[in-house]
Design an enzyme around this catalytic site. Sequence first.
Site, PDB file in Angstrom:
ATOM      1  N   ASN A 109       0.848  -1.194   0.000  1.00  0.00           N
ATOM      2  CA  ASN A 109       0.000   0.000   0.000  1.00  0.00           C
ATOM      3  C   ASN A 109       0.881   1.240   0.000  1.00  0.00           C
ATOM      4  O   ASN A 109       1.949   1.240   0.603  1.00  0.00           O
ATOM      5  CB  ASN A 109      -0.893   0.015   1.248  1.00  0.00           C
ATOM      6  N   HIS A 111       0.910   5.140   1.237  1.00  0.00           N
ATOM      7  CA  HIS A 111       0.206   6.081   2.122  1.00  0.00           C
ATOM      8  C   HIS A 111       0.928   7.425   2.067  1.00  0.00           C
ATOM      9  O   HIS A 111       2.159   7.468   2.148  1.00  0.00           O
ATOM     10  CB  HIS A 111       0.162   5.535   3.551  1.00  0.00           C
ATOM     11  N   ASP A 152      -2.830   0.618   7.806  1.00  0.00           N
ATOM     12  CA  ASP A 152      -1.520   1.283   7.720  1.00  0.00           C
ATOM     13  C   ASP A 152      -0.528   0.756   8.760  1.00  0.00           C
ATOM     14  O   ASP A 152       0.461   1.428   9.075  1.00  0.00           O
ATOM     15  CB  ASP A 152      -1.660   2.824   7.856  1.00  0.00           C
ATOM     16  N   ALA A 181       7.604  12.078  -3.878  1.00  0.00           N
ATOM     17  CA  ALA A 181       7.717  10.825  -3.118  1.00  0.00           C
ATOM     18  C   ALA A 181       6.890   9.675  -3.718  1.00  0.00           C
ATOM     19  O   ALA A 181       7.445   8.665  -4.130  1.00  0.00           O
ATOM     20  CB  ALA A 181       7.318  11.063  -1.667  1.00  0.00           C
TER      21      ALA A 181
END
Length: 201
Positions: A109, A111, A152, A181
């Site tokens: 994932n 984030h 998360d 990023a």
Amino acid sequence: MKTRIAVLVSGGGTNLQALLDAEAAGKIPHGEIAMVISNVPGAYALTRAKQAGVPAAVIDRKACGSLAEFEEKLQAILELDGIDMIILAGFLCILSENFTKKWSNRILNIHPSLIPAFCGAGFYGLRVHAAALTRGVKLTGATVHLVNGVPDGGPILLQKAVEVLPGDTPEILQRRVMEQAEWVLLPQAAELWAEKLASAQ
Ligand code: GAR
């Protein structure tokens, strides 16, 4: 054999685009983006998949009576397509522990913060950047992590810091975090993990 990757999306799909562009540029040699799945009908990410010639499917989360029904449908598509690895790229639906256990060490994932800051249930999209600005942090960034039953909360693979600048709005900060990023880290992590899974096959 290349690791077959399914990218799960919910919205605009700029992170999906970064993955597609990286693959086209030969930067994910151990992986193949085999399909894109959206939980939201009409998400622009689906158009991006089509433009890249990648099969795309919709499983409308709202039309499913329960998360379990949604995940059953998802599992069926993933199995049918021989998927080895899942990337959540702006996928805004929290998956159950039952599902993430089945795919243990196979779901990544992205984030948009430096976990453990500004993460967990309720922190997604612009809300993450609004929270960072409210707290007044001078550095934020993005994190790619493995997905487990804790939102998360899985092991961190890659992180990159991005400066918060005077005058930032959530939208401006989101864009800088994406450019500096997210769009860099996600393709790197995809190759890192695709290679690891391919070598374990
Ligand atoms: C990205 O910033 C991604 O990191 C974030 O949603 C955005 C999706 O943009 N994900 C989360 O907040 C997950 N908790 P995109 O659809 O253009 O890739």
